[in-house]
Design a protein around this motif. Sequence first.
Motif, PDB file in Angstrom:
ATOM      1  N   LEU A  45       0.826  -1.212   0.000  1.00  0.00           N
ATOM      2  CA  LEU A  45       0.000   0.000   0.000  1.00  0.00           C
ATOM      3  C   LEU A  45       0.858   1.257   0.000  1.00  0.00           C
ATOM      4  N   ASN A  46       2.015   1.208   0.649  1.00  0.00           N
ATOM      5  CA  ASN A  46       2.907   2.376   0.698  1.00  0.00           C
ATOM      6  C   ASN A  46       3.386   2.789  -0.696  1.00  0.00           C
ATOM      7  N   PHE A  47       3.484   1.829  -1.598  1.00  0.00           N
ATOM      8  CA  PHE A  47       3.910   2.113  -2.974  1.00  0.00           C
ATOM      9  C   PHE A  47       2.938   3.084  -3.638  1.00  0.00           C
ATOM     10  N   TYR A  48       1.647   2.804  -3.516  1.00  0.00           N
ATOM     11  CA  TYR A  48       0.628   3.661  -4.127  1.00  0.00           C
ATOM     12  C   TYR A  48       0.564   5.018  -3.434  1.00  0.00           C
ATOM     13  N   GLN A  49       0.697   5.016  -2.115  1.00  0.00           N
ATOM     14  CA  GLN A  49       0.692   6.280  -1.371  1.00  0.00           C
ATOM     15  C   GLN A  49       1.868   7.154  -1.780  1.00  0.00           C
ATOM     16  N   THR A  50       3.026   6.536  -1.940  1.00  0.00           N
ATOM     17  CA  THR A  50       4.236   7.272  -2.336  1.00  0.00           C
ATOM     18  C   THR A  50       4.077   7.891  -3.718  1.00  0.00           C
ATOM     19  N   LEU A  51       3.565   7.104  -4.666  1.00  0.00           N
ATOM     20  CA  LEU A  51       3.344   7.617  -6.014  1.00  0.00           C
ATOM     21  C   LEU A  51       2.319   8.751  -6.021  1.00  0.00           C
ATOM     22  N   LEU A  52       1.236   8.583  -5.259  1.00  0.00           N
ATOM     23  CA  LEU A  52       0.185   9.604  -5.220  1.00  0.00           C
ATOM     24  C   LEU A  52       0.682  10.904  -4.602  1.00  0.00           C
ATOM     25  N   ILE A  53       1.543  10.797  -3.596  1.00  0.00           N
ATOM     26  CA  ILE A  53       2.092  12.002  -2.962  1.00  0.00           C
ATOM     27  C   ILE A  53       2.897  12.813  -3.978  1.00  0.00           C
ATOM     28  N   THR A  54       3.798  12.136  -4.678  1.00  0.00           N
ATOM     29  CA  THR A  54       4.611  12.823  -5.689  1.00  0.00           C
ATOM     30  C   THR A  54       3.744  13.365  -6.816  1.00  0.00           C
ATOM     31  N   LEU A  55       2.789  12.561  -7.278  1.00  0.00           N
ATOM     32  CA  LEU A  55       1.910  12.995  -8.368  1.00  0.00           C
ATOM     33  C   LEU A  55       1.047  14.178  -7.932  1.00  0.00           C
ATOM     34  N   SER A  56       0.627  14.195  -6.653  1.00  0.00           N
ATOM     35  CA  SER A  56      -0.181  15.316  -6.159  1.00  0.00           C
ATOM     36  C   SER A  56       0.621  16.611  -6.170  1.00  0.00           C
ATOM     37  N   HIS A  57       1.909  16.536  -5.825  1.00  0.00           N
ATOM     38  CA  HIS A  57       2.767  17.723  -5.893  1.00  0.00           C
ATOM     39  C   HIS A  57       2.789  18.282  -7.318  1.00  0.00           C
ATOM     40  N   VAL A  58       2.941  17.373  -8.276  1.00  0.00           N
ATOM     41  CA  VAL A  58       3.015  17.790  -9.674  1.00  0.00           C
ATOM     42  C   VAL A  58       1.700  18.416 -10.131  1.00  0.00           C
ATOM     43  N   LEU A  59       0.586  17.754  -9.855  1.00  0.00           N
ATOM     44  CA  LEU A  59      -0.712  18.222 -10.321  1.00  0.00           C
ATOM     45  C   LEU A  59      -1.085  19.572  -9.720  1.00  0.00           C
ATOM     46  N   ILE A  60      -0.823  19.754  -8.427  1.00  0.00           N
ATOM     47  CA  ILE A  60      -1.157  21.022  -7.763  1.00  0.00           C
ATOM     48  C   ILE A  60      -0.423  22.182  -8.429  1.00  0.00           C
ATOM     49  N   VAL A  61       0.887  22.025  -8.592  1.00  0.00           N
ATOM     50  CA  VAL A  61       1.701  23.110  -9.159  1.00  0.00           C
ATOM     51  C   VAL A  61       1.374  23.338 -10.634  1.00  0.00           C
ATOM     52  N   VAL A  62       1.182  22.262 -11.388  1.00  0.00           N
ATOM     53  CA  VAL A  62       0.884  22.405 -12.814  1.00  0.00           C
ATOM     54  C   VAL A  62      -0.458  23.112 -13.016  1.00  0.00           C
ATOM     55  N   LEU A  63      -1.463  22.758 -12.238  1.00  0.00           N
ATOM     56  CA  LEU A  63      -2.774  23.397 -12.375  1.00  0.00           C
ATOM     57  C   LEU A  63      -2.701  24.889 -12.047  1.00  0.00           C
ATOM     58  N   ILE A  64      -1.994  25.219 -10.976  1.00  0.00           N
ATOM     59  CA  ILE A  64      -1.811  26.635 -10.620  1.00  0.00           C
ATOM     60  C   ILE A  64      -1.046  27.355 -11.721  1.00  0.00           C
ATOM     61  N   SER A  65      -0.006  26.720 -12.225  1.00  0.00           N
ATOM     62  CA  SER A  65       0.816  27.321 -13.276  1.00  0.00           C
ATOM     63  C   SER A  65       0.033  27.524 -14.563  1.00  0.00           C
ATOM     64  N   VAL A  66      -0.854  26.580 -14.887  1.00  0.00           N
ATOM     65  CA  VAL A  66      -1.667  26.697 -16.101  1.00  0.00           C
ATOM     66  C   VAL A  66      -2.539  27.947 -16.042  1.00  0.00           C
ATOM     67  N   VAL A  67      -3.201  28.145 -14.909  1.00  0.00           N
ATOM     68  CA  VAL A  67      -4.090  29.314 -14.753  1.00  0.00           C
ATOM     69  C   VAL A  67      -3.298  30.614 -14.840  1.00  0.00           C
ATOM     70  N   LEU A  68      -2.203  30.691 -14.073  1.00  0.00           N
ATOM     71  CA  LEU A  68      -1.405  31.922 -14.047  1.00  0.00           C
ATOM     72  C   LEU A  68      -0.730  32.184 -15.397  1.00  0.00           C
ATOM     73  N   VAL A 118      10.308  25.271  -6.618  1.00  0.00           N
ATOM     74  CA  VAL A 118      11.202  24.840  -7.696  1.00  0.00           C
ATOM     75  C   VAL A 118      10.394  24.323  -8.882  1.00  0.00           C
ATOM     76  N   LEU A 119       9.385  23.519  -8.593  1.00  0.00           N
ATOM     77  CA  LEU A 119       8.553  22.982  -9.666  1.00  0.00           C
ATOM     78  C   LEU A 119       7.844  24.113 -10.416  1.00  0.00           C
ATOM     79  N   PHE A 120       7.363  25.112  -9.680  1.00  0.00           N
ATOM     80  CA  PHE A 120       6.701  26.251 -10.315  1.00  0.00           C
ATOM     81  C   PHE A 120       7.677  27.017 -11.210  1.00  0.00           C
ATOM     82  N   LEU A 121       8.885  27.248 -10.720  1.00  0.00           N
ATOM     83  CA  LEU A 121       9.882  27.992 -11.481  1.00  0.00           C
ATOM     84  C   LEU A 121      10.303  27.268 -12.760  1.00  0.00           C
ATOM     85  N   VAL A 122      10.146  25.959 -12.760  1.00  0.00           N
ATOM     86  CA  VAL A 122      10.507  25.174 -13.948  1.00  0.00           C
ATOM     87  C   VAL A 122       9.329  25.058 -14.915  1.00  0.00           C
ATOM     88  N   VAL A 123       8.138  24.827 -14.371  1.00  0.00           N
ATOM     89  CA  VAL A 123       6.963  24.562 -15.208  1.00  0.00           C
ATOM     90  C   VAL A 123       6.336  25.837 -15.769  1.00  0.00           C
TER      91      VAL A 123
END
Length: 238
Positions: A45-68, A118-123
């Motif tokens: 179960l930790n495998f899926y939680q780990t992947l979702l945590i990283t993916l959530s970081h990406v999705l949050i920043v990308v969505l904010i970056s798309v709007v801005l 950092v992710l925002f500055l790159v994306v």
Amino acid sequence: MKHKVRLIICILLLWQLLAWGIHNNVILPFPSETIVTMGKMLGDLNFYQTLLITLSHVLIVVLISVVLAFVLAYIGYCYKVVDEYVSPILSILQAIPNISFVILVLLWASSLQTVYIVLFLVVFPLLYHNFISGFKNIDHDLRDVILLYEPSFMDKMLKVYLPLIQPSVLSGLKSSLSLGVKVTVMAEILAGLPYGVGRAINFARIQFDMVSVFAWTIWLVIMIMFIDFLLEKFIQIE
């Protein structure tokens, strides 16, 4: 499809030959051991939680970056002087190595904040350049029609401009999500985040568990390819 299968088989054979030649799991593990480890991860179960945590970081920043980025690109499209100042600044940001961002931001931000910043500055620069390019490619006749009908601001954004620059938006999303995953994992490792794929890879590295490092890396490649596949399907549907 056949070419991809053949390519995968060739890579696995080359990997197997190199592993036999080196014969040291700390340097290069065998493909069979890596695949077995990947299979075991699926039952944890930790495998899926780990992947979702990283993916959530990406999705949050990308969505904010798309709007801005969309809003700023529209302003730059309406007022060229804005784009003349913004584009060079964002180009400079894109030229700065990602690791430099992490080191500098870590001086005044927490580990999690560092990952997001950092992710925002790159994306963000990547998305802005895609969007402003899409706006600039709008046909002049269409611009005159838009001015003639004078739609409301929201209708203009959602029903006119967004469909017109859709190819640029989807291309930017595809690039930013793929790049975002890689940058996020790197930032998680360097920032010492106590969770996420970066933490899992770094922990495996410290333990000299190269099999797990390779397994996590391959799962990341699969995740990026899956994201690209979904976006490609979406583009075809549209």
